[in-house]
Write a protein that holds these residues in place. Structure first.
Motif, PDB file in Angstrom:
ATOM      1  N   PRO A 176      28.537  45.809  50.487  1.00 51.39           N
ATOM      2  CA  PRO A 176      27.428  45.617  49.555  1.00 51.39           C
ATOM      3  C   PRO A 176      27.848  45.219  48.144  1.00 51.39           C
ATOM      4  N   GLY A 177      29.145  45.077  47.900  1.00 54.77           N
ATOM      5  CA  GLY A 177      29.607  44.707  46.562  1.00 54.77           C
ATOM      6  C   GLY A 177      30.645  43.606  46.620  1.00 54.77           C
ATOM      7  N   ASP A 178      30.875  42.975  45.469  1.00 52.21           N
ATOM      8  CA  ASP A 178      31.956  41.996  45.355  1.00 52.21           C
ATOM      9  C   ASP A 178      33.288  42.736  45.424  1.00 52.21           C
ATOM     10  N   ALA A 179      34.235  42.176  46.181  1.00 49.10           N
ATOM     11  CA  ALA A 179      35.525  42.837  46.405  1.00 49.10           C
ATOM     12  C   ALA A 179      36.650  41.950  45.878  1.00 49.10           C
ATOM     13  N   LEU A 180      37.403  42.442  44.919  1.00 51.07           N
ATOM     14  CA  LEU A 180      38.542  41.733  44.348  1.00 51.07           C
ATOM     15  C   LEU A 180      39.816  42.219  45.021  1.00 51.07           C
ATOM     16  N   VAL A 181      40.523  41.308  45.695  1.00 45.38           N
ATOM     17  CA  VAL A 181      41.816  41.591  46.314  1.00 45.38           C
ATOM     18  C   VAL A 181      42.897  41.091  45.372  1.00 45.38           C
ATOM     19  N   GLN A 182      43.799  41.981  44.947  1.00 44.60           N
ATOM     20  CA  GLN A 182      44.951  41.614  44.132  1.00 44.60           C
ATOM     21  C   GLN A 182      46.197  41.906  44.958  1.00 44.60           C
ATOM     22  N   VAL A 183      46.980  40.876  45.243  1.00 48.08           N
ATOM     23  CA  VAL A 183      48.155  41.030  46.100  1.00 48.08           C
ATOM     24  C   VAL A 183      49.314  41.582  45.279  1.00 48.08           C
ATOM     25  N   LEU A 184      49.833  42.718  45.709  1.00 50.21           N
ATOM     26  CA  LEU A 184      50.964  43.363  45.044  1.00 50.21           C
ATOM     27  C   LEU A 184      52.288  42.910  45.635  1.00 50.21           C
ATOM     28  N   ALA A 185      52.301  42.628  46.942  1.00 50.83           N
ATOM     29  CA  ALA A 185      53.521  42.196  47.632  1.00 50.83           C
ATOM     30  C   ALA A 185      53.138  41.583  48.962  1.00 50.83           C
ATOM     31  N   GLY A 186      53.909  40.592  49.401  1.00 45.91           N
ATOM     32  CA  GLY A 186      53.740  40.037  50.734  1.00 45.91           C
ATOM     33  C   GLY A 186      52.762  38.886  50.803  1.00 45.91           C
ATOM     34  N   GLU A 187      52.330  38.613  52.043  1.00 51.19           N
ATOM     35  CA  GLU A 187      51.448  37.485  52.312  1.00 51.19           C
ATOM     36  C   GLU A 187      50.393  37.888  53.318  1.00 51.19           C
ATOM     37  N   ALA A 188      49.175  37.356  53.117  1.00 46.28           N
ATOM     38  CA  ALA A 188      48.069  37.654  54.022  1.00 46.28           C
ATOM     39  C   ALA A 188      47.157  36.438  54.120  1.00 46.28           C
ATOM     40  N   VAL A 189      46.256  36.519  55.074  1.00 43.90           N
ATOM     41  CA  VAL A 189      45.166  35.560  55.177  1.00 43.90           C
ATOM     42  C   VAL A 189      43.882  36.355  54.987  1.00 43.90           C
ATOM     43  N   VAL A 190      43.099  35.925  54.007  1.00 41.77           N
ATOM     44  CA  VAL A 190      41.788  36.515  53.765  1.00 41.77           C
ATOM     45  C   VAL A 190      40.763  35.526  54.303  1.00 41.77           C
ATOM     46  N   THR A 191      39.947  35.976  55.218  1.00 45.23           N
ATOM     47  CA  THR A 191      38.908  35.119  55.795  1.00 45.23           C
ATOM     48  C   THR A 191      37.578  35.490  55.154  1.00 45.23           C
ATOM     49  N   ILE A 192      36.928  34.488  54.553  1.00 45.63           N
ATOM     50  CA  ILE A 192      35.634  34.689  53.906  1.00 45.63           C
ATOM     51  C   ILE A 192      34.649  33.707  54.509  1.00 45.63           C
ATOM     52  N   ASP A 193      33.625  34.245  55.156  1.00 47.30           N
ATOM     53  CA  ASP A 193      32.581  33.421  55.772  1.00 47.30           C
ATOM     54  C   ASP A 193      33.176  32.359  56.692  1.00 47.30           C
ATOM     55  N   GLY A 194      34.203  32.772  57.463  1.00 48.52           N
ATOM     56  CA  GLY A 194      34.822  31.893  58.451  1.00 48.52           C
ATOM     57  C   GLY A 194      35.899  30.964  57.931  1.00 48.52           C
ATOM     58  N   VAL A 195      36.182  30.999  56.621  1.00 45.27           N
ATOM     59  CA  VAL A 195      37.202  30.129  56.022  1.00 45.27           C
ATOM     60  C   VAL A 195      38.431  30.977  55.679  1.00 45.27           C
ATOM     61  N   ASP A 196      39.620  30.550  56.163  1.00 43.01           N
ATOM     62  CA  ASP A 196      40.869  31.260  55.894  1.00 43.01           C
ATOM     63  C   ASP A 196      41.451  30.839  54.545  1.00 43.01           C
ATOM     64  N   HIS A 197      41.957  31.846  53.805  1.00 43.93           N
ATOM     65  CA  HIS A 197      42.598  31.628  52.512  1.00 43.93           C
ATOM     66  C   HIS A 197      43.952  32.328  52.533  1.00 43.93           C
ATOM     67  N   ALA A 198      45.034  31.549  52.446  1.00 49.94           N
ATOM     68  CA  ALA A 198      46.371  32.147  52.359  1.00 49.94           C
ATOM     69  C   ALA A 198      46.543  32.691  50.948  1.00 49.94           C
ATOM     70  N   ILE A 199      47.111  33.897  50.859  1.00 47.61           N
ATOM     71  CA  ILE A 199      47.262  34.545  49.561  1.00 47.61           C
ATOM     72  C   ILE A 199      48.580  35.303  49.554  1.00 47.61           C
ATOM     73  N   GLY A 200      49.255  35.316  48.403  1.00 46.52           N
ATOM     74  CA  GLY A 200      50.548  35.972  48.308  1.00 46.52           C
ATOM     75  C   GLY A 200      50.722  36.731  47.006  1.00 46.52           C
ATOM     76  N   THR A 201      51.899  37.303  46.852  1.00 48.34           N
ATOM     77  CA  THR A 201      52.239  38.139  45.709  1.00 48.34           C
ATOM     78  C   THR A 201      51.797  37.498  44.398  1.00 48.34           C
ATOM     79  N   GLY A 202      51.100  38.280  43.589  1.00 45.89           N
ATOM     80  CA  GLY A 202      50.659  37.837  42.278  1.00 45.89           C
ATOM     81  C   GLY A 202      49.341  37.083  42.274  1.00 45.89           C
ATOM     82  N   GLN A 203      48.769  36.851  43.442  1.00 45.69           N
ATOM     83  CA  GLN A 203      47.508  36.128  43.524  1.00 45.69           C
ATOM     84  C   GLN A 203      46.346  37.084  43.789  1.00 45.69           C
ATOM     85  N   CYS A 204      45.124  36.577  43.554  1.00 42.17           N
ATOM     86  CA  CYS A 204      43.933  37.372  43.830  1.00 42.17           C
ATOM     87  C   CYS A 204      42.835  36.470  44.364  1.00 42.17           C
ATOM     88  N   ILE A 205      41.844  37.095  44.989  1.00 41.59           N
ATOM     89  CA  ILE A 205      40.687  36.379  45.520  1.00 41.59           C
ATOM     90  C   ILE A 205      39.518  37.359  45.536  1.00 41.59           C
TER      91      ILE A 205
END
Length: 113
Positions: free
Chosen positions: A59-88
């Motif tokens: 029910p709220g906006d969620a800010l992901v701040q990457v502290l270490a490593g790599e992930a894929v954040v999927t938002i509404d079916g779209v994949d976003h690669a994200i790594g250390t020092g990045q946010c989405i």
């Protein structure tokens, strides 16, 4: 009278390494909640490689701040690669999920109306 602390599970008035607030565990997603209120949640997560949080909405906006490593954040079916020092930002009420490509730590802040 003792004042209620709004942030918990973390020492006060100490300098800390954010990444060190949560440790990896084999085959698991580990979390430490720092704040849980009606309008805001703050949680630190550690994902072992390949682990994920399945698609859901919040029910709220969620800010992901990457502290270490790599992930894929999927938002509404779209994949976003994200790594250390990045946010989405994962918008409120939109399906999203997180998958660790490698071991991954993040600080998640959810702000609700």
């Amino acid at each position: 009278m003792t004042q209620e602390h709004l942030i918990r599970n973390i020492p006060f008035a100490e300098t800390l390494e954010t990444e060190g607030l949560v440790e990896y565990a084999p085959g698991q997603v580990v979390s430490r909640t720092l704040a849980r209120r009606d309008t805001v949640n703050i949680t630190v997560f550690a994902f072992d490689a390949g682990e994920s949080i399945s698609t859901h909405s919040a029910p709220g906006d969620a800010l992901v701040q990457v502290l270490a490593g790599e992930a894929v954040v999927t938002i509404d079916g779209v994949d976003h690669a994200i790594g250390t020092g990045q946010c989405i930002v994962m918008p409120a009420n939109i399906p999203h999920g997180v998958r660790a490509e490698k071991r991954f730590k993040m600080l998640l802040t959810v702000v609700k109306p």
